[in-house]
Design a protein around this motif. Structure first.
Motif, PDB file in Angstrom:
ATOM      1  N   VAL A 212       5.709  -5.759  -2.555  1.00 44.77           N
ATOM      2  CA  VAL A 212       5.390  -4.580  -3.362  1.00 44.77           C
ATOM      3  C   VAL A 212       3.878  -4.336  -3.385  1.00 44.77           C
ATOM      4  O   VAL A 212       3.401  -3.203  -3.205  1.00 44.77           O
ATOM      5  CB  VAL A 212       5.937  -4.749  -4.795  1.00 44.77           C
ATOM      6  CG1 VAL A 212       5.416  -3.634  -5.702  1.00 44.77           C
ATOM      7  CG2 VAL A 212       7.459  -4.754  -4.792  1.00 44.77           C
ATOM      8  N   VAL A 213       3.106  -5.397  -3.593  1.00 47.90           N
ATOM      9  CA  VAL A 213       1.647  -5.264  -3.618  1.00 47.90           C
ATOM     10  C   VAL A 213       1.121  -4.771  -2.273  1.00 47.90           C
ATOM     11  O   VAL A 213       0.266  -3.871  -2.205  1.00 47.90           O
ATOM     12  CB  VAL A 213       0.996  -6.608  -3.998  1.00 47.90           C
ATOM     13  CG1 VAL A 213      -0.516  -6.553  -3.806  1.00 47.90           C
ATOM     14  CG2 VAL A 213       1.322  -6.974  -5.436  1.00 47.90           C
ATOM     15  N   LEU A 214       1.615  -5.336  -1.194  1.00 51.11           N
ATOM     16  CA  LEU A 214       1.163  -4.937   0.139  1.00 51.11           C
ATOM     17  C   LEU A 214       1.483  -3.473   0.431  1.00 51.11           C
ATOM     18  O   LEU A 214       0.642  -2.735   0.967  1.00 51.11           O
ATOM     19  CB  LEU A 214       1.809  -5.832   1.194  1.00 51.11           C
ATOM     20  CG  LEU A 214       1.202  -7.216   1.376  1.00 51.11           C
ATOM     21  CD1 LEU A 214       2.091  -8.071   2.282  1.00 51.11           C
ATOM     22  CD2 LEU A 214      -0.199  -7.112   1.963  1.00 51.11           C
ATOM     23  N   VAL A 215       2.685  -3.031   0.084  1.00 47.43           N
ATOM     24  CA  VAL A 215       3.081  -1.658   0.367  1.00 47.43           C
ATOM     25  C   VAL A 215       2.257  -0.671  -0.458  1.00 47.43           C
ATOM     26  O   VAL A 215       1.699   0.297   0.076  1.00 47.43           O
ATOM     27  CB  VAL A 215       4.588  -1.460   0.101  1.00 47.43           C
ATOM     28  CG1 VAL A 215       4.954   0.024   0.147  1.00 47.43           C
ATOM     29  CG2 VAL A 215       5.405  -2.240   1.126  1.00 47.43           C
ATOM     30  N   VAL A 216       2.153  -0.917  -1.768  1.00 50.90           N
ATOM     31  CA  VAL A 216       1.456   0.029  -2.645  1.00 50.90           C
ATOM     32  C   VAL A 216      -0.016   0.138  -2.282  1.00 50.90           C
ATOM     33  O   VAL A 216      -0.542   1.239  -2.041  1.00 50.90           O
ATOM     34  CB  VAL A 216       1.628  -0.390  -4.118  1.00 50.90           C
ATOM     35  CG1 VAL A 216       0.728   0.464  -5.016  1.00 50.90           C
ATOM     36  CG2 VAL A 216       3.081  -0.245  -4.543  1.00 50.90           C
ATOM     37  N   PHE A 217      -0.699  -0.990  -2.217  1.00 52.12           N
ATOM     38  CA  PHE A 217      -2.140  -0.926  -1.973  1.00 52.12           C
ATOM     39  C   PHE A 217      -2.451  -0.707  -0.502  1.00 52.12           C
ATOM     40  O   PHE A 217      -3.524  -0.178  -0.174  1.00 52.12           O
ATOM     41  CB  PHE A 217      -2.815  -2.193  -2.515  1.00 52.12           C
ATOM     42  CG  PHE A 217      -2.882  -2.221  -4.011  1.00 52.12           C
ATOM     43  CD1 PHE A 217      -3.891  -1.565  -4.689  1.00 52.12           C
ATOM     44  CD2 PHE A 217      -1.901  -2.864  -4.747  1.00 52.12           C
ATOM     45  CE1 PHE A 217      -3.940  -1.564  -6.068  1.00 52.12           C
ATOM     46  CE2 PHE A 217      -1.939  -2.876  -6.129  1.00 52.12           C
ATOM     47  CZ  PHE A 217      -2.965  -2.215  -6.793  1.00 52.12           C
ATOM     48  N   GLY A 218      -1.516  -1.071   0.392  1.00 58.02           N
ATOM     49  CA  GLY A 218      -1.697  -0.724   1.788  1.00 58.02           C
ATOM     50  C   GLY A 218      -1.676   0.774   2.010  1.00 58.02           C
ATOM     51  O   GLY A 218      -2.486   1.328   2.758  1.00 58.02           O
ATOM     52  N   LEU A 219      -0.758   1.474   1.319  1.00 60.01           N
ATOM     53  CA  LEU A 219      -0.712   2.930   1.430  1.00 60.01           C
ATOM     54  C   LEU A 219      -1.958   3.580   0.817  1.00 60.01           C
ATOM     55  O   LEU A 219      -2.501   4.544   1.368  1.00 60.01           O
ATOM     56  CB  LEU A 219       0.544   3.462   0.749  1.00 60.01           C
ATOM     57  CG  LEU A 219       1.871   3.200   1.474  1.00 60.01           C
ATOM     58  CD1 LEU A 219       3.049   3.657   0.620  1.00 60.01           C
ATOM     59  CD2 LEU A 219       1.900   3.897   2.833  1.00 60.01           C
ATOM     60  N   LEU A 220      -2.392   3.064  -0.325  1.00 60.80           N
ATOM     61  CA  LEU A 220      -3.600   3.611  -0.952  1.00 60.80           C
ATOM     62  C   LEU A 220      -4.828   3.426  -0.064  1.00 60.80           C
ATOM     63  O   LEU A 220      -5.734   4.267  -0.052  1.00 60.80           O
ATOM     64  CB  LEU A 220      -3.825   2.933  -2.303  1.00 60.80           C
ATOM     65  CG  LEU A 220      -2.847   3.313  -3.415  1.00 60.80           C
ATOM     66  CD1 LEU A 220      -3.081   2.449  -4.649  1.00 60.80           C
ATOM     67  CD2 LEU A 220      -2.978   4.796  -3.777  1.00 60.80           C
ATOM     68  N   TRP A 221      -4.849   2.326   0.667  1.00 63.15           N
ATOM     69  CA  TRP A 221      -5.986   2.023   1.535  1.00 63.15           C
ATOM     70  C   TRP A 221      -5.923   2.816   2.842  1.00 63.15           C
ATOM     71  O   TRP A 221      -6.871   3.528   3.200  1.00 63.15           O
ATOM     72  CB  TRP A 221      -5.995   0.520   1.788  1.00 63.15           C
ATOM     73  CG  TRP A 221      -7.129   0.011   2.636  1.00 63.15           C
ATOM     74  CD1 TRP A 221      -8.211   0.708   3.099  1.00 63.15           C
ATOM     75  CD2 TRP A 221      -7.277  -1.327   3.129  1.00 63.15           C
ATOM     76  NE1 TRP A 221      -9.030  -0.106   3.851  1.00 63.15           N
ATOM     77  CE2 TRP A 221      -8.473  -1.354   3.883  1.00 63.15           C
ATOM     78  CE3 TRP A 221      -6.516  -2.481   3.008  1.00 63.15           C
ATOM     79  CZ2 TRP A 221      -8.929  -2.523   4.508  1.00 63.15           C
ATOM     80  CZ3 TRP A 221      -6.965  -3.643   3.628  1.00 63.15           C
ATOM     81  CH2 TRP A 221      -8.154  -3.656   4.369  1.00 63.15           C
TER      82      TRP A 221
END
Length: 442
Positions: A212-221
């Motif tokens: 979940v952390v990787l997907v959310v902040f990966g998309l934001l980045w």
């Protein structure tokens, strides 16, 4: 009774007000900001323990990017998990971001006016003293044993003379700290005792949470980066800003000062976005505003966008470049903390990890010294040459190009900071006033 429950838990509203206060008053670069956070959250409010704070600090020094902002995010996460980390990290950035964007606009529009030019000339001299003081302050905290001092010297030789990549230096320092901690623990200077009485409840790491952390902040980045490449192509300056500062966020270990060394050399020598003097002017602006020192990257992005974005008027291009550089610089910081903090909290009592983190912090001192030398050379001398020996090339000053006024202001600033112990903001103000006087009346 579980002693961990004795830690006072602030309400989220109380924490928000505290993080806003930190964001508005966080002057003085990483050393001053870390000291201020320690005083507020450890000494005054007692929200986290001394060992927990220091453990988090060593972890943040290990990460790429600005350690003070990441430390604020970490402590916010400890108190209120994801929403607390996001609030603490953003409030640490936003006040300074708004101010640095405004000052960058003033800089590009009116810096040739003698008053403004003199102000930045004086700030540039004071920044040299501030960086040298940072070396001294961090060294006192990190180099508490002879082995750590030798490790710091080896890191400096590696990055300055041998031009080794910083990730390699980090790995070497971590390995050395781990080995020495196992074989000769006394060489590490001892370790502070852990205080379980002040521990906050931890979060159990899990693969589901990590995804979940990787997907959310990966998309934001990466979302803005992909959009810019689709809209403008890979050669547009905004696309290049997004890629460069994203790479910087991954490879520049060692905290804010190590980041500045890397960005300064790349932005000046490789991309040609600004001149060495402009980089120092931006650092002076960042030193005089609240928030992370790394907000100087906002200034770099602003100048790159202002000069070459093709967006009219130039101020809009500058604002786009500055905000974009800030976004891709700080988005990964939240990712590192939210992924790593649960694991680190579970490993706080592992001596080998503590030894490795202490060794990395010692190596960082050598990297900061490298930054101080680089800034000094490009500030005190109007011209630089190069010395080549085999595969190595070093910048060397053209001694006849020494700027005596800059040297005098820098020496006076160092005297005020290091001997008389005048506050940093007063030194910046005095150096700025002296620079104005030189340009107006000399």
């Amino acid at each position: 009774m579980d002693r961990r429950t004795t830690v006072p838990q602030p309400s989220f509203a109380e924490a928000l007000l505290t993080w806003l206060k930190v964001g508005l008053l966080s002057f003085g670069g990483p050393a001053g900001q870390i000291a201020m956070m320690h005083r507020i959250v450890v000494d005054e409010k007692k929200w986290v323990s001394e060992p927990q704070f220091l453990h988090a600090l060593n972890f943040c020094m290990l990460l790429p990017g600005p350690e003070a902002q990441q430390l604020a995010t970490y402590v916010g996460w400890l108190l209120h998990r994801a929403k607390g980390g996001i609030a603490a990290g953003l409030l640490f950035i936003l006040p300074g971001l708004a101010i640095i964007l405004a000052l960058s606009t003033v800089y590009v529009l009116w810096r040739e006016i003698p008053l403004v030019h003199g102000l930045f000339f004086g700030l540039q001299a004071a920044v040299l003293a501030i960086v040298i003081e940072a070396v001294q302050r961090i060294a006192k905290r990190a180099l508490r044993a002879r082995f750590l001092l030798l490790l710091s010297m080896a890191a400096f030789i590696g990055i300055y003379l041998l031009q080794l990549p910083f990730p390699l230096i980090v790995l070497g320092a971590a390995l050395a700290g781990w080995l020495v901690g196992r074989l000769r623990p006394a060489w590490m200077g001892g370790s502070r005792a852990e205080d379980d009485a002040a521990l906050l409840p931890s979060v159990a790491p899990s693969w589901r949470r990590n995804v979940v952390v990787l997907v959310v902040f990966g998309l934001l980045w990466f979302g803005p980066i992909l959009w810019l490449h689709v809209m403008f192509g890979g050669e547009h300056v905004l696309s290049r800003i997004s890629v460069f500062f994203s790479e910087m966020a991954v490879v520049t270990f060692g905290g804010a000062y190590a980041v500045l060394a890397y960005v300064g050399q790349q932005a000046v020598d490789v991309y040609g976005w600004l001149e060495p003097g402009e980089m120092l002017h931006g650092l002076g602006l960042a030193e005089t505003t609240p928030g992370p020192l790394i907000l100087v990257l906002t200034f770099v992005g602003y100048l790159a966008g202002f000069k070459a974005s093709g967006i009219e008027p130039g101020i809009l291009g500058g604002l786009a470049g500055g905000v974009l550089a800030t976004w891709v610089t700080f988005a990964p910081c939240f990712l590192w903390i939210f992924l790593g903090a649960p694991y680190l909290e579970r490993l706080r009592g592992v001596a080998a990890l503590n030894h490795a983190l202490a060794a990395i912090t010692a190596a960082v001192v050598g990297v900061i010294l490298n930054l101080a030398i680089w800034f000094a050379l490009h500030s005190l001398f109007r011209q630089m040459g190069q010395l080549s020996l085999g595969p190595f090339t070093w910048d060397i000053p053209v001694w006849s190009s020494l700027d005596p006024a800059m040297a005098l202001l820098a020496a006076l600033s160092m005297l005020a900071l290091l001997r008389i112990r005048i506050g940093m903001l007063w030194v910046l103000a005095g150096a700025g006033a002296a620079g104005v006087a030189l340009k107006l009346f000399a």
